[in-house]
Motif scaffolding. Structure first.
Motif, mmCIF file in Angstrom:
data_model
loop_
_atom_site.group_PDB
_atom_site.id
_atom_site.type_symbol
_atom_site.label_atom_id
_atom_site.label_comp_id
_atom_site.label_asym_id
_atom_site.label_seq_id
_atom_site.Cartn_x
_atom_site.Cartn_y
_atom_site.Cartn_z
ATOM 1 N N ASN A 24 0.816 -1.211 0.000
ATOM 2 C CA ASN A 24 0.000 0.000 0.000
ATOM 3 C C ASN A 24 0.852 1.264 0.000
ATOM 4 N N GLU A 25 1.914 1.275 0.802
ATOM 5 C CA GLU A 25 2.786 2.450 0.844
ATOM 6 C C GLU A 25 3.499 2.649 -0.491
ATOM 7 N N LYS A 26 3.949 1.554 -1.104
ATOM 8 C CA LYS A 26 4.599 1.661 -2.416
ATOM 9 C C LYS A 26 3.621 2.204 -3.455
ATOM 10 N N ALA A 27 2.390 1.708 -3.422
ATOM 11 C CA ALA A 27 1.376 2.177 -4.377
ATOM 12 C C ALA A 27 1.083 3.661 -4.159
ATOM 13 N N LEU A 28 0.999 4.074 -2.903
ATOM 14 C CA LEU A 28 0.757 5.482 -2.580
ATOM 15 C C LEU A 28 1.909 6.357 -3.080
ATOM 16 N N LEU A 29 3.126 5.942 -2.818
ATOM 17 C CA LEU A 29 4.297 6.708 -3.255
ATOM 18 C C LEU A 29 4.375 6.770 -4.787
ATOM 19 N N LYS A 30 4.056 5.673 -5.435
ATOM 20 C CA LYS A 30 4.099 5.635 -6.901
ATOM 21 C C LYS A 30 3.018 6.538 -7.499
ATOM 22 N N ARG A 31 1.805 6.453 -6.967
ATOM 23 C CA ARG A 31 0.696 7.289 -7.463
ATOM 24 C C ARG A 31 0.987 8.770 -7.239
ATOM 25 N N THR A 32 1.467 9.083 -6.050
ATOM 26 C CA THR A 32 1.751 10.473 -5.729
ATOM 27 C C THR A 32 2.884 11.014 -6.589
ATOM 28 N N ALA A 33 3.867 10.186 -6.896
ATOM 29 C CA ALA A 33 4.971 10.625 -7.758
ATOM 30 C C ALA A 33 4.422 11.163 -9.073
ATOM 31 N N ALA A 34 3.515 10.422 -9.685
ATOM 32 C CA ALA A 34 2.921 10.865 -10.951
ATOM 33 C C ALA A 34 2.147 12.168 -10.758
ATOM 34 N N GLU A 35 1.475 12.308 -9.624
ATOM 35 C CA GLU A 35 0.665 13.491 -9.358
ATOM 36 C C GLU A 35 1.495 14.746 -9.100
ATOM 37 N N VAL A 36 2.758 14.568 -8.714
ATOM 38 C CA VAL A 36 3.600 15.733 -8.425
ATOM 39 C C VAL A 36 4.700 15.927 -9.461
ATOM 40 N N GLY A 37 4.580 15.251 -10.600
ATOM 41 C CA GLY A 37 5.503 15.481 -11.700
ATOM 42 C C GLY A 37 6.804 14.708 -11.633
ATOM 43 N N ILE A 38 6.817 13.592 -10.945
ATOM 44 C CA ILE A 38 7.992 12.718 -10.899
ATOM 45 C C ILE A 38 7.720 11.556 -11.840
ATOM 46 N N SER A 39 8.663 11.273 -12.717
ATOM 47 C CA SER A 39 8.455 10.240 -13.734
ATOM 48 C C SER A 39 8.310 8.860 -13.106
ATOM 49 N N ALA A 40 7.638 7.982 -13.834
ATOM 50 C CA ALA A 40 7.432 6.609 -13.370
ATOM 51 C C ALA A 40 8.774 5.896 -13.198
ATOM 52 N N SER A 41 9.724 6.156 -14.076
ATOM 53 C CA SER A 41 11.033 5.502 -13.959
ATOM 54 C C SER A 41 11.791 5.990 -12.726
ATOM 55 N N GLU A 42 11.702 7.277 -12.432
ATOM 56 C CA GLU A 42 12.341 7.806 -11.217
ATOM 57 C C GLU A 42 11.706 7.195 -9.974
ATOM 58 N N ALA A 43 10.385 7.108 -9.966
ATOM 59 C CA ALA A 43 9.683 6.539 -8.813
ATOM 60 C C ALA A 43 10.047 5.068 -8.638
ATOM 61 N N LYS A 44 10.059 4.325 -9.731
ATOM 62 C CA LYS A 44 10.389 2.896 -9.660
ATOM 63 C C LYS A 44 11.792 2.696 -9.120
ATOM 64 N N SER A 45 12.726 3.494 -9.600
ATOM 65 C CA SER A 45 14.105 3.408 -9.131
ATOM 66 C C SER A 45 14.195 3.747 -7.643
ATOM 67 N N ALA A 46 13.490 4.784 -7.226
ATOM 68 C CA ALA A 46 13.518 5.187 -5.816
ATOM 69 C C ALA A 46 12.912 4.122 -4.913
ATOM 70 N N LEU A 47 11.883 3.463 -5.399
ATOM 71 C CA LEU A 47 11.190 2.464 -4.570
ATOM 72 C C LEU A 47 11.968 1.152 -4.446
ATOM 73 N N ALA A 48 13.099 1.050 -5.112
ATOM 74 C CA ALA A 48 13.906 -0.165 -5.038
ATOM 75 C C ALA A 48 14.628 -0.297 -3.697
ATOM 76 N N THR A 49 14.829 0.818 -3.006
ATOM 77 C CA THR A 49 15.511 0.776 -1.707
ATOM 78 C C THR A 49 14.729 1.600 -0.687
ATOM 79 N N GLU A 50 14.940 1.288 0.562
ATOM 80 C CA GLU A 50 14.283 2.038 1.631
ATOM 81 C C GLU A 50 14.763 3.487 1.631
ATOM 82 N N GLU A 51 16.069 3.688 1.424
ATOM 83 C CA GLU A 51 16.624 5.044 1.380
ATOM 84 C C GLU A 51 16.042 5.840 0.206
ATOM 85 N N GLY A 52 15.919 5.184 -0.937
ATOM 86 C CA GLY A 52 15.332 5.843 -2.108
ATOM 87 C C GLY A 52 13.874 6.188 -1.886
#
Length: 152
Positions: free
Chosen positions: A29-57
């Motif tokens: 759920n948190e990953k889905a929220l972060l991914k959805r919000t990324a698109a809503e605030v102008g962060i690309s899907a590839s950037e979001a996917k890369s960031a979600l690969a690690t806890e720090e990201g």
């Protein structure tokens, strides 16, 4: 982005994690929220996917999403306030410039759409330094948006 956004859940997550120090669990759920919000605030899907690969990201992604929402809200609200002040004074050139200034720096699609809509709404107003002679705040305010009552 024409639909209404609901940033309550991401704001709540940011409050818990960034302010109160709760650990970011990275549940589905948190990953889905972060991914959805990324698109809503102008962060690309590839950037979001890369960031979600690690806890720090993911933590960095949450921080950036929260920052874009917070700063974009403040920027837009301040510009809208100044825009209405200019309009109340009959200075539509300066009012338009407030929205152009937002569009020059804003990356959040929702906020860009609001600023663009405000700019388009002023298309029929005086151009190139023209002012409405003797404009009073009441007279200009009455021209802002016609009131439509529900059910009529």
């Amino acid at each position: 982005m024409s639909e209404t956004v609901d940033w309550g859940p991401i704001r709540e997550l940011a409050r818990r994690v960034l302010t109160e120090g709760e650990r970011l669990a990275l549940t589905r759920n948190e990953k889905a929220l972060l991914k959805r919000t990324a698109a809503e605030v102008g962060i690309s899907a590839s950037e979001a996917k890369s960031a979600l690969a690690t806890e720090e990201g993911a933590l960095g992604l949450l921080q950036e999403e929260s920052r874009r929402i917070r700063e974009g809200t403040r920027r837009l609200m301040d510009a809208l306030h100044r825009m209405y002040q200019h309009k109340d004074e009959g200075d539509f050139v300066s009012a338009r410039q407030e929205m152009r200034d937002v569009l020059a720096v804003e990356v959040v699609p929702h906020y860009r759409a609001i600023a663009q809509g405000q700019l388009e709404a002023m298309a029929d107003e005086p151009q190139q330094g023209e002012r409405i002679p003797g404009a009073s705040p009441r007279a200009v305010f009455a021209r802002r948006i016609p009131l439509r009552l529900r059910g009529r």
